[in-house]
Structures are given as structure tokens and as C-alpha cells.
Design a protein around this motif. Structure first.
Motif, PDB file in Angstrom:
ATOM      1  N   ARG A   1       0.839  -1.184   0.000  1.00 45.65           N
ATOM      2  CA  ARG A   1       0.000   0.000   0.000  1.00 45.65           C
ATOM      3  C   ARG A   1       0.881   1.243   0.000  1.00 45.65           C
ATOM      4  NH1 ARG A   1      -4.602   1.973   2.127  1.00 45.65           N
ATOM      5  NH2 ARG A   1      -3.552   3.900   1.511  1.00 45.65           N
ATOM      6  N   THR A   2       0.602   2.144  -0.917  1.00 44.74           N
ATOM      7  CA  THR A   2       1.146   3.492  -0.827  1.00 44.74           C
ATOM      8  C   THR A   2      -0.025   4.414  -0.515  1.00 44.74           C
ATOM      9  OG1 THR A   2       0.848   3.979  -3.175  1.00 44.74           O
ATOM     10  CG2 THR A   2       2.927   2.919  -2.524  1.00 44.74           C
ATOM     11  N   LYS A   3       0.228   5.688  -0.462  1.00 43.66           N
ATOM     12  CA  LYS A   3      -0.862   6.612  -0.140  1.00 43.66           C
ATOM     13  C   LYS A   3      -2.011   6.480  -1.138  1.00 43.66           C
ATOM     14  CE  LYS A   3      -2.230  10.184   2.437  1.00 43.66           C
ATOM     15  NZ  LYS A   3      -2.338  10.150   3.897  1.00 43.66           N
ATOM     16  N   ASP A   4      -1.680   6.262  -2.411  1.00 48.73           N
ATOM     17  CA  ASP A   4      -2.703   6.271  -3.461  1.00 48.73           C
ATOM     18  C   ASP A   4      -3.035   4.901  -4.031  1.00 48.73           C
ATOM     19  OD1 ASP A   4      -2.937   9.074  -3.338  1.00 48.73           O
ATOM     20  OD2 ASP A   4      -1.228   9.319  -4.690  1.00 48.73           O
ATOM     21  N   TRP A   5      -2.133   3.929  -3.894  1.00 47.33           N
ATOM     22  CA  TRP A   5      -2.285   2.677  -4.616  1.00 47.33           C
ATOM     23  C   TRP A   5      -2.223   1.469  -3.690  1.00 47.33           C
ATOM     24  CZ3 TRP A   5      -3.527   2.960  -9.681  1.00 47.33           C
ATOM     25  CH2 TRP A   5      -3.192   4.138 -10.381  1.00 47.33           C
ATOM     26  N   LYS A   6      -2.827   0.365  -4.162  1.00 47.91           N
ATOM     27  CA  LYS A   6      -2.744  -0.927  -3.478  1.00 47.91           C
ATOM     28  C   LYS A   6      -2.446  -1.989  -4.532  1.00 47.91           C
ATOM     29  CE  LYS A   6      -3.930  -4.266  -0.374  1.00 47.91           C
ATOM     30  NZ  LYS A   6      -5.196  -4.192   0.330  1.00 47.91           N
ATOM     31  N   TYR A   7      -1.336  -2.694  -4.322  1.00 47.76           N
ATOM     32  CA  TYR A   7      -0.945  -3.800  -5.207  1.00 47.76           C
ATOM     33  C   TYR A   7      -1.043  -5.098  -4.437  1.00 47.76           C
ATOM     34  CZ  TYR A   7       2.171  -7.176  -7.446  1.00 47.76           C
ATOM     35  OH  TYR A   7       2.697  -8.317  -7.989  1.00 47.76           O
ATOM     36  N   ILE A   8      -1.722  -6.107  -5.003  1.00 51.70           N
ATOM     37  CA  ILE A   8      -1.806  -7.449  -4.420  1.00 51.70           C
ATOM     38  C   ILE A   8      -1.115  -8.413  -5.380  1.00 51.70           C
ATOM     39  CG2 ILE A   8      -3.309  -9.276  -3.552  1.00 51.70           C
ATOM     40  CD1 ILE A   8      -5.500  -7.173  -3.170  1.00 51.70           C
ATOM     41  N   GLU A   9      -0.129  -9.132  -4.871  1.00 49.12           N
ATOM     42  CA  GLU A   9       0.612 -10.040  -5.743  1.00 49.12           C
ATOM     43  C   GLU A   9      -0.274 -11.206  -6.178  1.00 49.12           C
ATOM     44  OE1 GLU A   9       3.989 -11.689  -3.777  1.00 49.12           O
ATOM     45  OE2 GLU A   9       2.848 -12.441  -2.073  1.00 49.12           O
ATOM     46  N   PRO A  10      -0.002 -11.800  -7.340  1.00 46.77           N
ATOM     47  CA  PRO A  10      -0.828 -12.901  -7.841  1.00 46.77           C
ATOM     48  C   PRO A  10      -0.788 -14.113  -6.920  1.00 46.77           C
ATOM     49  CG  PRO A  10       0.563 -12.021  -9.589  1.00 46.77           C
ATOM     50  CD  PRO A  10       1.052 -11.423  -8.302  1.00 46.77           C
ATOM     51  N   ASN A  11      -1.936 -14.807  -6.855  1.00 44.02           N
ATOM     52  CA  ASN A  11      -2.019 -16.029  -6.071  1.00 44.02           C
ATOM     53  C   ASN A  11      -3.086 -16.918  -6.669  1.00 44.02           C
ATOM     54  OD1 ASN A  11      -3.211 -17.722  -3.671  1.00 44.02           O
ATOM     55  ND2 ASN A  11      -1.182 -17.061  -2.992  1.00 44.02           N
ATOM     56  N   ASP A  12      -2.816 -18.203  -6.769  1.00 44.51           N
ATOM     57  CA  ASP A  12      -3.735 -19.141  -7.409  1.00 44.51           C
ATOM     58  C   ASP A  12      -4.734 -19.761  -6.440  1.00 44.51           C
ATOM     59  OD1 ASP A  12      -2.696 -18.815  -9.967  1.00 44.51           O
ATOM     60  OD2 ASP A  12      -1.119 -20.306  -9.619  1.00 44.51           O
TER      61      ASP A  12
ATOM     62  N   PRO B   1      -1.891  -9.955 -11.363  1.00 48.63           N
ATOM     63  CA  PRO B   1      -1.699  -8.830 -10.447  1.00 48.63           C
ATOM     64  C   PRO B   1      -2.969  -7.998 -10.284  1.00 48.63           C
ATOM     65  CG  PRO B   1       0.125  -8.984 -11.985  1.00 48.63           C
ATOM     66  CD  PRO B   1      -0.913  -9.947 -12.467  1.00 48.63           C
ATOM     67  N   GLN B   2      -3.136  -7.466  -9.081  1.00 45.29           N
ATOM     68  CA  GLN B   2      -4.240  -6.548  -8.807  1.00 45.29           C
ATOM     69  C   GLN B   2      -3.676  -5.188  -8.420  1.00 45.29           C
ATOM     70  OE1 GLN B   2      -7.652  -8.362  -6.450  1.00 45.29           O
ATOM     71  NE2 GLN B   2      -6.104  -9.968  -6.192  1.00 45.29           N
ATOM     72  N   LEU B   3      -4.269  -4.146  -8.952  1.00 42.24           N
ATOM     73  CA  LEU B   3      -3.860  -2.785  -8.636  1.00 42.24           C
ATOM     74  C   LEU B   3      -5.117  -1.942  -8.465  1.00 42.24           C
ATOM     75  CD1 LEU B   3      -1.455  -0.734  -8.399  1.00 42.24           C
ATOM     76  CD2 LEU B   3      -1.940  -0.161 -10.800  1.00 42.24           C
ATOM     77  N   TYR B   4      -5.230  -1.310  -7.307  1.00 43.72           N
ATOM     78  CA  TYR B   4      -6.388  -0.471  -7.016  1.00 43.72           C
ATOM     79  C   TYR B   4      -5.911   0.937  -6.661  1.00 43.72           C
ATOM     80  CZ  TYR B   4      -8.603  -5.025  -6.747  1.00 43.72           C
ATOM     81  OH  TYR B   4      -9.031  -6.287  -7.043  1.00 43.72           O
ATOM     82  N   ARG B   5      -6.574   1.907  -7.242  1.00 42.42           N
ATOM     83  CA  ARG B   5      -6.269   3.296  -6.896  1.00 42.42           C
ATOM     84  C   ARG B   5      -7.092   3.649  -5.652  1.00 42.42           C
ATOM     85  NH1 ARG B   5      -3.713   7.540  -9.274  1.00 42.42           N
ATOM     86  NH2 ARG B   5      -4.378   9.615  -8.590  1.00 42.42           N
TER      87      ARG B   5
END
Length: 521
Positions: A451-462, A481-485
Motif C-alpha cells: 500500500r502506498t498513499k494512493d495505490w494498493k498492489y496485491i501479488e498474484p495467487n492461485d 496482479p491486482q492494482l487499485y487506486r
């Protein structure tokens, strides 16, 4: 990152005698002659971002916690390090991410000590700065030297005294796991020699009824999934247990018991600096609050458990007031991870939500890689030093309590101690709004997020989209990959990974370098 140096007490002599030393700017011009502050961490269990009245909850009243918020800072972008109990507590108390270390997943009640005696803990830090230290309530980080080899009928071979705690009155794990007894200073409290204790997580004891076979004996709470092994106090548990007798707890009295012991510790040590880790159980299953809290919310047992937790907070605040300690006590109130509704018992928690959202506007719950798993309430109060009635949207993580509090008391840390913890004391005390540039979050299956102030990255998982051992809880797993603003999409509904590959790469790089231990915030 800019460092802010405040009032510090950098020797045990300073803390014990009441003198304080100024390294740089003081927190208060009148503080030079005051002693180091008492530090009290109130750590709730499974309390969600939306579960408190001061965080927008509508169906439950939490006046005592509201008071803390009115007299301090309420953080709206604070994070536990993990979406489950054992790893978040390990990380907070050691300053090391739990995912760096094998064996830090949700622990059995007979797990050996996960934090090892040779590790430098938060309690060690305070003790070496001249504080008297205590842990009261839920532990869930193992006891004894080896898994499953504890002799519960004698002093444990390794306990909290080996981790820097002068006093401890704890539950070995969670209330839904055996053994269902309190451990005081490494020994079973109120031990009953006529009912020696045996514990196993492998096989049942002959002649001991199990919840799965005798549902008629579950007269206090019935299981919805799992929790059908040993029966204690008319409630099914995880694991098998024999004996205990008079030492067995009654779930409805747990809050009273740990609160009484916490207040007793405060009274006994009112004349010297103390650090207390007060870890409650209320909102964790089995939710079985005392009768005097029943019906205090329209949400059934889970709502009543939140009311009971608020009562415990109020009792401690009142004790500090009566002893004249409030002005010199820093209180940090938070939770170990996000909320869960149906977590194994038929307590109607889900049916009685009545519009209440335990995670507030966030997606996901306990166990999840989504925000609801690790974004938690944090309230900080220190009268005269922390500005009252403030809201902070700074991005912060519990991993930094270790280094920040070490700076507060002027503690010197041994080389290698608290390797993932960094100083954000100014942010925690409301002197600035400095963000951590990123925080790392761990889901139950070890999936990591950035998590940064503006973004959220979730690494891939099966892994599966929902947890496999209970209903309706999203894991956050996706094979890509998942990326949410987050700045625009706090509910994490719009995966923008394909639209912003440069951001994905940047956050992947942060995670890679943190894993390799060559990136500092």
C-alpha cells in the motif's frame, strides 16, 4: 525520511528517577522535569475499521473509546501487518515482519514459543529503559520450548518472563482454543491439583465428550463450523483438553478477569514508569460477554462484545484518572486485524448486523488480502503532548511502534533488533502528517500486498476466491496482479493493473526489495 527527535529518556536512571533528557526539541516546554511516560497498548481482537462509534458505527455505542478519540488522534489509514492474529502480534512485538520467519501462522494453543528468548522484544526495549513491563490478556504466540510438549501442571520451561515481561496474566492462545486456563507468570493460575491438565491437538482423550458427538452439551454456544472438539463451559473448542477443574475460565468472566489484573498492575506500579500490553478477547469468537452487557446493542453477542470491550477501556481510563496518571500515560488503542462475522459459532452475528459494516467502507475481512483484513482503527492519546480531537490520514503501520517508542524513551536497540521497524514518532504523536511511503500487508495464505498513499498492489495467487473453512469471506486471491487506486476506489472494485503497468512494476519492485531487506522507508 526526515527524523523528528522529541523528549527522550535515554537511560533507566532517567526513567526511574523522573528526570528527562532533551535530545532535540521537547514535546512540551514544561516537560523537562517530568518522568518518561507510561505506555499502554490496548490491542483488541478482530475489531474492524467500522466497529467503533467514533469510526462511524451506528448500531453500537462506545462512549469510552469515543472519549479517547476526542482527547487524542484518530488514524484513518493505519494498518496491522497481517490479516490474522499470530503474525500481526509477532510483527508488532518484534519489529520484524512475520512472513520472514517460518512458524508464525495462526498458532495452536499448545504451540511452542514463537518469539524466541534470544529475540529482542518491545518489552525488552522498555525494560532496559527502566520500565516495569506487563502482558495481560490474549497471547497467541506460543509457550514452552517445543510444540505440544508443555507440562501444564508445572512452571513452563519458556514463558513471557523470558521475553522481557516482568508480569504476565495471559490466555495461551484464543478463547476458542484449548487450554482454557489463564497462565500467570508462566504457571496455570488457580491451578487445581485434583484436575491435572492434558492438552492435545492430535487426538482426543478417552472419556472426554466432544462437541461433534454431543451437541446437547453445547448449552452456551453451538458451533456453525469447526469448533467441535473439547467442550469447556458449554462451548466447543479447537483442540482436545482434559482436566483443569477450578482453573478453567468462564468465558463471560474473561473481560472482568483481565481488566481487574490490568488495573491491579497499574495500581501496584503507579510510582514508576510502566509499559503494559493489554490484549483483549471480546470480539474474537466465542463471543460470550457477561450478562450485564447482553442486549446493549441490536447486533446480538458480537455487538454486546464490542460494548464489553469499551467497558474495559473505560475501567482502565478511570483507574488512570483516579491515580493521577492520565497526564503522563500514552495510550495506543488498536486491533490485531480486521473483523470477521461468522467465524465458527451460531451467535447470529451475521443475521443481526442490521446495516452495520464491521469493515466500514473497506472490502474484505479478517484473513483477506483486501484492505478490510489489515486496515484497522488506531487511536492515540497522551494529554498535553498529543493534540486532542484530531484526525490523521497519514499512512502508518503497527510495525513502526517499536522504533518510534524506542525513540520516545531514548532506548538503544541492539544491532539487528526490530529490523523492519522505523521511526515515525512525529506522525504517531500528531506533530506532523508524514506518511510511510509504503506499508506491507500479509493475508492468511501469505499473499503480500503493498500500500502506498494512493495505490494498493496485491501479488498474484492461485488460491480460492473464498476461504475454504468458513462462509463468505473473500481471500483477495487472483492469478494475475491486482492494482487499485485507493485514493478513488477504497472498496477495491476496479482492478487497474492493465491500465497502469508502470505503477504495477514500481510496487512489485518495492515488494521485491523489501523481501531482500535492501529497501528502507
Amino acid at each position: 525520511m526526515k527524523r523528528y527527535l522529541f523528549l527522550t529518556c535515554f537511560s533507566s536512571l532517567a526513567c526511574v528517577t523522573g528526570s528527562a533528557t532533551q535530545k532535540s526539541e521537547k514535546l512540551n516546554p514544561d516537560s523537562a522535569d517530568r518522568r518518561c511516560p507510561n505506555v499502554l497498548i490496548i490491542y483488541a481482537d478482530d475489531l474492524g475499521y467500522g466497529d467503533l462509534e467514533c469510526y462511524g458505527a451506528k448500531n453500537v455505542q462506545t462512549p469510552h473509546i469515543n472519549r479517547l478519540a476526542a482527547e487524542g488522534i484518530r488514524f484513518r489509514n493505519a494498518h496491522a501487518t497481517a490479516a490474522t492474529s499470530t503474525p500481526s502480534r509477532y510483527s508488532m512485538l518484534t519489529g520484524e515482519y512475520a512472513w520472514r520467519r517460518p512458524g508464525t501462522d495462526v498458532a495452536a494453543g499448545n504451540a511452542g514459543m514463537i518469539v524466541r528468548p534470544e529475540q529482542y522484544t518491545l518489552a525488552d526495549m522498555f525494560k532496559n529503559a527502566g520500565y516495569v513491563t506487563a502482558a495481560i490478556g490474549k497471547w497467541h504466540l506460543g509457550l514452552g520450548d517445543k510444540d505440544g510438549q508443555q507440562d501444564w501442571n508445572a512452571p513452563l520451561s519458556a514463558a513471557l518472563g523470558d521475553l522481557g515481561f516482568d508480569y504476565s496474566y495471559i490466555m495461551a492462545a484464543t478463547a476458542d482454543r484449548v487450554p482454557c486456563v489463564f497462565i500467570e507468570n508462566g504457571k496455570v493460575a488457580d491451578y487445581d491439583p485434583e484436575a491435572p491438565i492434558e492438552v492435545s491437538y492430535r487426538k482426543p482423550f478417552e472419556g472426554e465428550p466432544l462437541g461433534k458427538d454431543h451437541p446437547e452439551l453445547l448449552y452456551n454456544l453451538k458451533s456453525s463450523h469447526g469448533h467441535d472438539m473439547a467442550i469447556v463451559n458449554g462451548i466447543g473448542r479447537i483442540g482436545y483438553m482434559k482436566g483443569g477443574g477450578k482453573a478453567l475460565w468462564k468465558d463471560e468472566n474473561i473481560a472482568d478477569s483481565i481488566t481487574t489484573h490490568a488495573i491491579g498492575f497499574i495500581r501496584e506500579h503507579k510510582d514508576r514508569p510502566f509499559f503494559m500490553y493489554f490484549a483483549t478477547n471480546d470480539i474474537h469468537v466465542p463471543r460470550f460477554p457477561h450478562e450485564r452487557f447482553r442486549g446493549k446493542s441490536p447486533m446480538g453477542l458480537r455487538g454486546d462484545a464490542i460494548v464489553q470491550f469499551d467497558w474495559s477501556v473505560g475501567q482502565i481510563i478511570d483507574a488512570l484518572d483516579k491515580l493521577g496518571l492520565a497526564e503522563n500515560t500514552l495510550i495506543i488503542l488498536s486491533s490485531d486485524n480486521g473483523p470477521v462475522v461468522d467465524d465458527g459459532y451460531q451467535d447470529s452475528a451475521e443475521e443481526l448486523l442490521n446495516g452495520h459494516s464491521p469493515a466500514g467502507p473497506l472490502r474484505g475481512n479478517k484473513y483477506s488480502a483486501f484492505e478490510g483484513g489489515t486496515r484497522i482503527p488506531v487511536i492515540v492519546r497522551w494529554p498535553g503532548q498529543v493534540p486532542p480531537d484530531r484526525i490523521s490520514d497519514a499512512l502508518v503501520s503497527q510495525i513502526d511502534w517499536f522504533a518510534s517508542l524506542a525513540l520516545l524513551v531514548g532506548a538503544e536497540l541492539p544491532k539487528g533488533a526490530a529490523p523492519d521497524s522505523f521511526d515515525y514518532l512525529g506522525t504517531w504523536l500528531g506533530k506532523n502528517q508524514t506518511d510511510r511511503p509504503w506499508v506491507i500487508e500479509q493475508a492468511a495464505n501469505h499473499t503480500l500486498s503493498v500500500r502506498t498513499k494512493d495505490w494498493k498492489y496485491i501479488e498474484p495467487n492461485d488460491g480460492p476466491a473464498l476461504i475454504t473453512w468458513g462462509p463468505k469471506i473473500e481471500t483477495g486471491n487472483l492469478s494475475t496482479p491486482q492494482l487499485y487506486r485507493i485514493a478513488d476506489d477504497v472498496a477495491e472494485r476496479d482492478n487497474t493493473a492493465l491500465l497502469y503497468p508502470d505503477v504495477v512494476f514500481e510496487l512489485q519492485n518495492i515488494l521485491r526489495r523489501v523481501r531482500m531487506k535492501n529497501l528502507k522507508p
